[in-house]
Scaffold this motif. Structure first.
Motif, PDB file in Angstrom:
ATOM      1  N   PRO A  64     -18.157   8.805   9.046  1.00 47.35           N
ATOM      2  CA  PRO A  64     -17.135   7.876   9.556  1.00 47.35           C
ATOM      3  C   PRO A  64     -17.632   6.459   9.805  1.00 47.35           C
ATOM      4  O   PRO A  64     -16.813   5.540   9.934  1.00 47.35           O
ATOM      5  CB  PRO A  64     -16.669   8.535  10.860  1.00 47.35           C
ATOM      6  CG  PRO A  64     -17.727   9.517  11.215  1.00 47.35           C
ATOM      7  CD  PRO A  64     -18.318   9.969   9.928  1.00 47.35           C
ATOM      8  N   SER A  65     -18.945   6.251   9.874  1.00 47.53           N
ATOM      9  CA  SER A  65     -19.449   4.902  10.108  1.00 47.53           C
ATOM     10  C   SER A  65     -19.225   3.976   8.928  1.00 47.53           C
ATOM     11  O   SER A  65     -19.282   2.754   9.084  1.00 47.53           O
ATOM     12  CB  SER A  65     -20.949   4.947  10.434  1.00 47.53           C
ATOM     13  OG  SER A  65     -21.673   5.518   9.356  1.00 47.53           O
ATOM     14  N   GLN A 125     -12.539  18.447   9.132  1.00 48.86           N
ATOM     15  CA  GLN A 125     -13.364  17.644  10.018  1.00 48.86           C
ATOM     16  C   GLN A 125     -14.530  18.520  10.477  1.00 48.86           C
ATOM     17  O   GLN A 125     -14.303  19.691  10.804  1.00 48.86           O
ATOM     18  CB  GLN A 125     -12.525  17.193  11.218  1.00 48.86           C
ATOM     19  CG  GLN A 125     -13.167  16.194  12.139  1.00 48.86           C
ATOM     20  CD  GLN A 125     -12.282  15.898  13.362  1.00 48.86           C
ATOM     21  OE1 GLN A 125     -11.426  16.689  13.735  1.00 48.86           O
ATOM     22  NE2 GLN A 125     -12.497  14.764  13.992  1.00 48.86           N
ATOM     23  N   PRO A 126     -15.748  18.049  10.418  1.00 51.32           N
ATOM     24  CA  PRO A 126     -16.214  16.676  10.241  1.00 51.32           C
ATOM     25  C   PRO A 126     -16.458  16.230   8.797  1.00 51.32           C
ATOM     26  O   PRO A 126     -16.823  15.083   8.583  1.00 51.32           O
ATOM     27  CB  PRO A 126     -17.537  16.693  11.015  1.00 51.32           C
ATOM     28  CG  PRO A 126     -18.036  18.084  10.853  1.00 51.32           C
ATOM     29  CD  PRO A 126     -16.820  18.950  10.870  1.00 51.32           C
ATOM     30  N   GLU A 127     -16.301  17.120   7.813  1.00 53.26           N
ATOM     31  CA  GLU A 127     -16.457  16.689   6.436  1.00 53.26           C
ATOM     32  C   GLU A 127     -15.419  17.382   5.564  1.00 53.26           C
ATOM     33  O   GLU A 127     -14.976  18.484   5.849  1.00 53.26           O
ATOM     34  CB  GLU A 127     -17.860  16.991   5.902  1.00 53.26           C
ATOM     35  CG  GLU A 127     -18.214  18.464   5.892  1.00 53.26           C
ATOM     36  CD  GLU A 127     -19.574  18.767   5.309  1.00 53.26           C
ATOM     37  OE1 GLU A 127     -20.128  17.890   4.614  1.00 53.26           O
ATOM     38  OE2 GLU A 127     -20.089  19.863   5.531  1.00 53.26           O
ATOM     39  N   SER A 128     -15.006  16.715   4.502  1.00 55.85           N
ATOM     40  CA  SER A 128     -14.069  17.313   3.556  1.00 55.85           C
ATOM     41  C   SER A 128     -14.005  16.529   2.265  1.00 55.85           C
ATOM     42  O   SER A 128     -13.831  17.092   1.188  1.00 55.85           O
ATOM     43  CB  SER A 128     -12.657  17.426   4.151  1.00 55.85           C
ATOM     44  OG  SER A 128     -12.106  16.141   4.392  1.00 55.85           O
ATOM     45  N   ALA A 129     -14.130  15.203   2.355  1.00 56.32           N
ATOM     46  CA  ALA A 129     -13.901  14.348   1.189  1.00 56.32           C
ATOM     47  C   ALA A 129     -14.828  14.679   0.030  1.00 56.32           C
ATOM     48  O   ALA A 129     -14.435  14.608  -1.139  1.00 56.32           O
ATOM     49  CB  ALA A 129     -14.057  12.881   1.582  1.00 56.32           C
ATOM     50  N   SER A 130     -16.067  15.058   0.323  1.00 62.79           N
ATOM     51  CA  SER A 130     -17.035  15.298  -0.746  1.00 62.79           C
ATOM     52  C   SER A 130     -16.672  16.474  -1.626  1.00 62.79           C
ATOM     53  O   SER A 130     -17.242  16.642  -2.711  1.00 62.79           O
ATOM     54  CB  SER A 130     -18.430  15.522  -0.162  1.00 62.79           C
ATOM     55  OG  SER A 130     -18.458  16.690   0.654  1.00 62.79           O
ATOM     56  N   THR A 131     -15.703  17.299  -1.200  1.00 59.67           N
ATOM     57  CA  THR A 131     -15.292  18.424  -2.037  1.00 59.67           C
ATOM     58  C   THR A 131     -14.338  18.007  -3.153  1.00 59.67           C
ATOM     59  O   THR A 131     -14.040  18.819  -4.029  1.00 59.67           O
ATOM     60  CB  THR A 131     -14.616  19.522  -1.201  1.00 59.67           C
ATOM     61  OG1 THR A 131     -13.396  19.024  -0.636  1.00 59.67           O
ATOM     62  CG2 THR A 131     -15.530  20.013  -0.103  1.00 59.67           C
ATOM     63  N   TRP A 132     -13.865  16.729  -3.123  1.00 58.10           N
ATOM     64  CA  TRP A 132     -12.945  16.347  -4.192  1.00 58.10           C
ATOM     65  C   TRP A 132     -13.170  14.958  -4.757  1.00 58.10           C
ATOM     66  O   TRP A 132     -12.561  14.598  -5.766  1.00 58.10           O
ATOM     67  CB  TRP A 132     -11.493  16.555  -3.776  1.00 58.10           C
ATOM     68  CG  TRP A 132     -10.978  15.783  -2.609  1.00 58.10           C
ATOM     69  CD1 TRP A 132     -11.326  15.905  -1.311  1.00 58.10           C
ATOM     70  CD2 TRP A 132      -9.949  14.785  -2.623  1.00 58.10           C
ATOM     71  NE1 TRP A 132     -10.598  15.044  -0.510  1.00 58.10           N
ATOM     72  CE2 TRP A 132      -9.736  14.348  -1.298  1.00 58.10           C
ATOM     73  CE3 TRP A 132      -9.170  14.223  -3.643  1.00 58.10           C
ATOM     74  CZ2 TRP A 132      -8.803  13.384  -0.949  1.00 58.10           C
ATOM     75  CZ3 TRP A 132      -8.231  13.258  -3.303  1.00 58.10           C
ATOM     76  CH2 TRP A 132      -8.049  12.845  -1.972  1.00 58.10           C
ATOM     77  N   PHE A 133     -14.072  14.161  -4.172  1.00 58.72           N
ATOM     78  CA  PHE A 133     -14.453  12.903  -4.820  1.00 58.72           C
ATOM     79  C   PHE A 133     -15.817  12.449  -4.306  1.00 58.72           C
ATOM     80  O   PHE A 133     -16.224  12.809  -3.196  1.00 58.72           O
ATOM     81  CB  PHE A 133     -13.388  11.817  -4.637  1.00 58.72           C
ATOM     82  CG  PHE A 133     -13.145  11.344  -3.226  1.00 58.72           C
ATOM     83  CD1 PHE A 133     -13.797  10.223  -2.717  1.00 58.72           C
ATOM     84  CD2 PHE A 133     -12.232  11.993  -2.405  1.00 58.72           C
ATOM     85  CE1 PHE A 133     -13.541   9.760  -1.434  1.00 58.72           C
ATOM     86  CE2 PHE A 133     -11.972  11.534  -1.116  1.00 58.72           C
ATOM     87  CZ  PHE A 133     -12.631  10.416  -0.630  1.00 58.72           C
ATOM     88  N   PRO A 134     -16.570  11.689  -5.125  1.00 54.78           N
ATOM     89  CA  PRO A 134     -17.864  11.166  -4.674  1.00 54.78           C
ATOM     90  C   PRO A 134     -17.657  10.123  -3.586  1.00 54.78           C
ATOM     91  O   PRO A 134     -16.837   9.220  -3.732  1.00 54.78           O
ATOM     92  CB  PRO A 134     -18.473  10.565  -5.947  1.00 54.78           C
ATOM     93  CG  PRO A 134     -17.316  10.304  -6.850  1.00 54.78           C
ATOM     94  CD  PRO A 134     -16.270  11.308  -6.524  1.00 54.78           C
ATOM     95  N   ALA A 164     -12.095   6.237   7.716  1.00 55.68           N
ATOM     96  CA  ALA A 164     -13.246   7.124   7.673  1.00 55.68           C
ATOM     97  C   ALA A 164     -12.973   8.208   6.647  1.00 55.68           C
ATOM     98  O   ALA A 164     -11.837   8.694   6.522  1.00 55.68           O
ATOM     99  CB  ALA A 164     -13.483   7.729   9.054  1.00 55.68           C
ATOM    100  N   SER A 165     -14.001   8.626   5.925  1.00 54.90           N
ATOM    101  CA  SER A 165     -13.787   9.494   4.765  1.00 54.90           C
ATOM    102  C   SER A 165     -13.127  10.824   5.119  1.00 54.90           C
ATOM    103  O   SER A 165     -12.332  11.344   4.324  1.00 54.90           O
ATOM    104  CB  SER A 165     -15.118   9.748   4.054  1.00 54.90           C
ATOM    105  OG  SER A 165     -16.097  10.239   4.947  1.00 54.90           O
TER     106      SER A 165
END
Length: 506
Positions: free
Chosen positions: A218-219, A204-213, A263-264
């Motif tokens: 969170p919006s 948090q606040p970001e992580s998803a972009s390291t393993w999928f597009p 939220a991603s």
């Protein structure tokens, strides 16, 4: 997240009957003395009128204006969050992510496809997806080949044809590589981290972009499904309801599905050697996983064993549990000194259980399932709506357990607190500071003391019910609190959320 532009349809020109009618009238006047002709003329005149002829005061029916042609432009490279302007993307709204991935723990190689369903929120000529340090191969939009290029941690996709505002579309991205974490000097490391027996991805606040597009803000909440193939004997944990597993040629595919929008940053995956306990609670799957490196009777195991009891306690406060699955995962990794409210199944660093069982951290992360997950942030500035309520849930639990009252927890926090950082606008470098957690909880308690227990506890349930599966802001919450109280609360929230001086005791 389909609008069509219609070309102008030509209409036949309206019948202009006045000239013909005038000539007919002159002919009738010339033979007026012949009665049979007059009657015929009258009949003709009547027929013309009934057929739509009109006199010279007729105005032409207006021809409808054509719809304007699409105005195609690229979607923005960020969602426009004041704290993190480049997080997320603009121009579309994602409905769902469907990941089919393969991971090799021995090499750290990840590959597969991501299918993303979305709706254009503008006329799109191109759009961005967040994808950090992985390489995209073939990309299609609605089955047609699209061009793509990497731009830092962004994947810029240009479809074969523009996408009209309001139209749904499907993007399929084939990608691969060795995922790497993302680091923020103030907020630490998040995203994909490799381990000796697998890997995990969360942060948090970001992580998803390291393993999928992904549209990594969170919006833009979306549903999430994962099919992850790994060597047989390796476990995979993720969000939502577990699906059927299949093993072939020494490899096992694990399936997970989260049907409620998330939220991603709340999407996660944990891969490695784990003891997986699958039961049910309240008619829902309850999956708890602990690393094999920890004893089955560890403090972590004893703490997570209370997940069901904690869920029931919180449901009495906040209303029905909002998701289709429950549980928790413990990581035995020194790099994880935190716990995260990953949707439907929180992940806990073992550091919380190093000395003794710790149920309060379980309370905190499960409280987020209502406050933070089901009702998610619209902007990072409002993170107190997540952390203040989760911390206050800890205070209520301690009172429930007979350790100390919520008032005593408030008094402890209030004494000697540094009020210089406003809870409602802490700044991007202080998202996880005391102003958000402790002062956020004190704000909640001040609200309770101001409006009284009946209105307060009714609000604790009505707020997550009103915004279930959606997003909300501080302004939304203040409006809801004022409705619950039946009075203006502007001074209260100004002092407790935005002031930089010590507020008076409520």
């Amino acid at each position: 997240m389909a609008g069509l532009w219609s070309s102008l349809r030509s209409r036949p020109a309206p019948t202009r009957g006045f000239a013909a009618l005038s000539q007919g009238a002159r002919n009738v006047g010339a033979v007026m003395q012949r009665a049979n002709k007059a009657r015929t003329a009258v009949a003709v005149l009547t027929a013309l009128v009934l057929a739509g002829c009109s006199g010279d005061d007729e105005t032409a029916r207006p021809t409808p204006s054509p719809s304007p042609p699409p105005s195609f432009a690229p979607g923005a490279e960020g969602a426009g969050d004041a704290y993190f302007p480049k997080y997320g993307n603009g121009g579309y709204d994602v409905a769902g992510y469907d990941l089919k991935l393969d991971y090799a723990p021995a090499t750290g190689q990840l590959g597969g496809t991501a299918t993303i369903t979305a709706t254009a929120t503008q006329d799109l000529s191109a759009f961005h997806l967040d994808l950090a340090r992985l390489v995209a191969g073939k990309v299609t939009v609605d089955g047609r080949a699209a061009t793509s290029r990497a731009d830092g941690n962004e994947l810029v996709v240009t479809p074969a044809a523009g996408i009209v505002k309001g139209r749904s579309f499907t993007v399929v991205v084939e990608y691969s590589g060795k995922p790497q974490p993302l680091s923020n000097q103030a907020l630490g490391v998040g995203g994909w981290l490799r381990t000796k027996d697998g890997a995990f991805a969360l942060g948090q606040p970001e992580s998803a972009s390291t393993w999928f597009p992904v549209n990594d803000h969170p919006s833009d909440k979306a549903t999430f499904t994962l099919a992850m193939t790994v060597p047989a004997g390796v476990e995979v944990l993720s969000n939502g309801v577990p699906g059927a597993r299949a093993t072939s040629a020494g490899r096992t595919t694990w399936r997970w599905a989260e049907s409620k929008p998330l939220a991603s940053y709340l999407a996660f995956v944990v891969i490695g050697q784990y003891r997986v306990q699958s039961t049910t609670h309240g008619g829902r799957p309850m999956v708890i996983a602990l690393p094999e490196s920890l004893p089955a009777t560890s403090n972590a195991a004893r703490s997570l064993a209370r997940t069901g009891a904690v869920t029931d306690f919180l449901a009495n406060l906040f209303g029905p549990y909002p998701f289709d699955a429950n549980g928790g995962v413990v990581l035995d990794d020194d790099r994880v000194g935190y716990a995260l409210e990953t949707q439907s199944r929180p992940v806990y660093g073992n550091t919380f259980f190093a000395e003794r069982p710790n149920t309060t951290v379980v309370v905190h992360e499960l409280a987020h399932q209502w406050y933070g997950d089901s009702v998610a942030l619209a902007r990072w500035q409002d993170i107190w709506l997540n952390e203040g309520f989760a911390t206050y849930a800890e205070w209520l639990w301690l009172e429930h357990e007979g350790e100390r009252t919520a008032q005593q927890s408030f008094d402890r926090a209030y004494a000697g607190f540094d009020w210089s950082v406003p809870t409602g606008d802490p700044g991007p470098d202080r998202l996880f500071g005391d102003a958000v957690y402790q002062r956020g909880a004190m704000t909640v308690h001040a609200l309770r003391r101001t409006i009284g227990d009946p209105a307060f506890f009714a609000l604790l349930k009505s707020w997550p019910a009103e915004h279930r599966d959606g997003n909300a802001t501080t302004e939304d919450f203040i409006a809801a609190a004022e409705r619950a109280a039946g009075k203006d609360l502007g001074d209260l929230f100004e002092a407790w959320l935005f002031g930089t001086q010590k507020p008076p005791q409520p």
